[in-house]
Scaffold this motif. Sequence first.
Motif, PDB file in Angstrom:
ATOM      1  N   UNK A 431       0.839  -1.196   0.000  1.00  0.00           N
ATOM      2  CA  UNK A 431       0.000   0.000   0.000  1.00  0.00           C
ATOM      3  C   UNK A 431       0.879   1.252   0.000  1.00  0.00           C
ATOM      4  N   UNK A 432       0.250   2.407  -0.045  1.00  0.00           N
ATOM      5  CA  UNK A 432       0.970   3.670  -0.273  1.00  0.00           C
ATOM      6  C   UNK A 432       1.642   4.187   0.996  1.00  0.00           C
ATOM      7  N   UNK A 433       2.733   3.544   1.375  1.00  0.00           N
ATOM      8  CA  UNK A 433       3.501   3.961   2.546  1.00  0.00           C
ATOM      9  C   UNK A 433       4.649   4.893   2.185  1.00  0.00           C
ATOM     10  N   UNK A 434       5.006   4.948   0.897  1.00  0.00           N
ATOM     11  CA  UNK A 434       6.180   5.694   0.485  1.00  0.00           C
ATOM     12  C   UNK A 434       7.456   4.884   0.557  1.00  0.00           C
ATOM     13  N   UNK A 435       7.398   3.694   1.145  1.00  0.00           N
ATOM     14  CA  UNK A 435       8.556   2.812   1.302  1.00  0.00           C
ATOM     15  C   UNK A 435       8.451   1.635   0.321  1.00  0.00           C
ATOM     16  N   UNK A 436       9.588   1.031  -0.018  1.00  0.00           N
ATOM     17  CA  UNK A 436       9.534  -0.222  -0.783  1.00  0.00           C
ATOM     18  C   UNK A 436       8.992  -1.342   0.089  1.00  0.00           C
ATOM     19  N   UNK A 437       8.907  -2.531  -0.465  1.00  0.00           N
ATOM     20  CA  UNK A 437       8.273  -3.657   0.234  1.00  0.00           C
ATOM     21  C   UNK A 437       9.213  -4.234   1.283  1.00  0.00           C
ATOM     22  N   UNK A 438       9.207  -3.626   2.449  1.00  0.00           N
ATOM     23  CA  UNK A 438      10.067  -4.018   3.561  1.00  0.00           C
ATOM     24  C   UNK A 438       9.213  -4.269   4.799  1.00  0.00           C
ATOM     25  N   UNK A 439       9.844  -4.783   5.846  1.00  0.00           N
ATOM     26  CA  UNK A 439       9.146  -4.934   7.111  1.00  0.00           C
ATOM     27  C   UNK A 439       8.697  -3.569   7.621  1.00  0.00           C
ATOM     28  N   UNK A 440       9.506  -2.551   7.380  1.00  0.00           N
ATOM     29  CA  UNK A 440       9.143  -1.193   7.775  1.00  0.00           C
ATOM     30  C   UNK A 440       7.856  -0.743   7.099  1.00  0.00           C
ATOM     31  N   UNK A 443       4.762  -2.527   8.658  1.00  0.00           N
ATOM     32  CA  UNK A 443       4.349  -1.982   9.951  1.00  0.00           C
ATOM     33  C   UNK A 443       3.699  -0.615   9.772  1.00  0.00           C
ATOM     34  N   UNK A 444       4.296   0.235   8.937  1.00  0.00           N
ATOM     35  CA  UNK A 444       3.709   1.556   8.696  1.00  0.00           C
ATOM     36  C   UNK A 444       2.286   1.444   8.145  1.00  0.00           C
ATOM     37  N   UNK A 445       2.077   0.484   7.275  1.00  0.00           N
ATOM     38  CA  UNK A 445       0.739   0.327   6.710  1.00  0.00           C
ATOM     39  C   UNK A 445      -0.267  -0.089   7.768  1.00  0.00           C
ATOM     40  N   UNK A 446       0.151  -0.964   8.681  1.00  0.00           N
ATOM     41  CA  UNK A 446      -0.738  -1.382   9.755  1.00  0.00           C
ATOM     42  C   UNK A 446      -1.100  -0.237  10.675  1.00  0.00           C
TER      43      UNK A 446
END
Length: 472
Positions: A431-440, A443-446
């Motif tokens: 989803x649109x977190x601004x980050x690539x597909x990482x654990x970070x 968590x941000x999406x949650x």
Amino acid sequence: MSEVTQPPGASGRPDGAAAVVVGGGLAGITAALALADAGVRVTLLEGRPRLGGLAFSFQRGELTVDNGQHVYLRCCTAYRWFLDRIDGASLAPLQDRLDVPVLDAEGTPGRRLGRIGRTALPVPLHLARSLATYQHLSLAERAKVGRAALALKGLDLSDPALDAQNFGDWLAAHGQSERAVEALWDLVGVATLNAVAGDSSLALAAMVFKTGLLSDPGAADIGWARVPLGELHDTLARKALDSAGVRTEVRTRVTSISLNENGRWSVQVPGETLEADTVVLAVPQREARDLLPEGALDAPERLLEIGTAPILNIHVVYDRKVLARPFFAALGSPVQWVFDRTEASGLREGQYLALSQSAAQDEIDEPVSVLRERYLPELERLLPAARGAGVKDFFVTRERTATFAPTPGVGRLRPGARTKAPGLYLAGAWTATGWPATMESAVRSGVSAAGAALGALGRPRDHLFDVFEEAA
């Protein structure tokens, strides 16, 4: 047949709001904890027999094996918050200071080892000494890397035009040689983006390098679990969920969700229907697309346009110690990153190495025998001590859809946490977190999904990690 029941009172508003979180990866666990911490009654549903999503462990004989090597950086403030929340921070410590040994398989003896590290000086001087002595690049290439880094630091991450641009083309336009791309930009980028520079969005690449290397001197210090990932993302996470009052059901797959006439949601699982005020879909994009009710997104088919990228993990158990350092990265070899997982796996004799191979489209379906013939000689080239060692075990784990593909234009396809359906939210690293597909990102999406849900429910949100705070 699954037996799923709601806690007493969950079917009526007078006793408080109820939520169902679909998906027990990091995004779903985070959303469930964040909702429960605000007093919402939460049921977490996961189709697999364990929590943790794609960052999990399994048994192979006496070994406890992670499906793949996962690391995080000091700038991954949301994942660090998650570790604190589940009381797992001490089990996944960070380096005191960034230090990455880089071995060149083609280098001459005595000049094969380079290092990427930092000092305590302010940005960008913290990397100056490392760049000046990085022997895998010529003096002229190092100077051009420095100029490109300053240009990258000047990019505006809020500029939507960056999403459509190709990182490889940008590097070429800023004087980066093929060797510089291989020995530095892709060394970092492939591991974080799961794509080479030529296949990466400039927006995501710029975010990685600006946040990780150019925001704070310690931002890129590396952390990784010194225990099996399952101990963190399943055992400790489940303990935290239980303590928060979350009802967790595994081996329970959701078949449909629908909005009732009374404005509440019905979540259908085999043998049971759950009702809730809020639903968080924390599942991969294709599964989310299948579960979304009509009208929840303007263009739900766009979720299917978000591509995926594989990661191949190679596991080698030697009869003796062949690697003295905890990890290294490699150049001039198909080997990318190698980690010592001996202690974490419970191995009593010998050494267990895990090779993490990102952007593995060309190898993900190769037979184990072919991979063995390719990678064991490569390890011997890189590690002289491996040349006389016996191989006690060699196996692979494959994640064919490990991440979303960070291709140019992917940013416009990634939806935010809110949908057009009241009470329905999306979470996941894609989803649109601004980050690539990482654990970070997961968590941000949650946190984002839980924050949006709590806002709609009129519940407090001051306990949540601020997903918009600058990396520190």
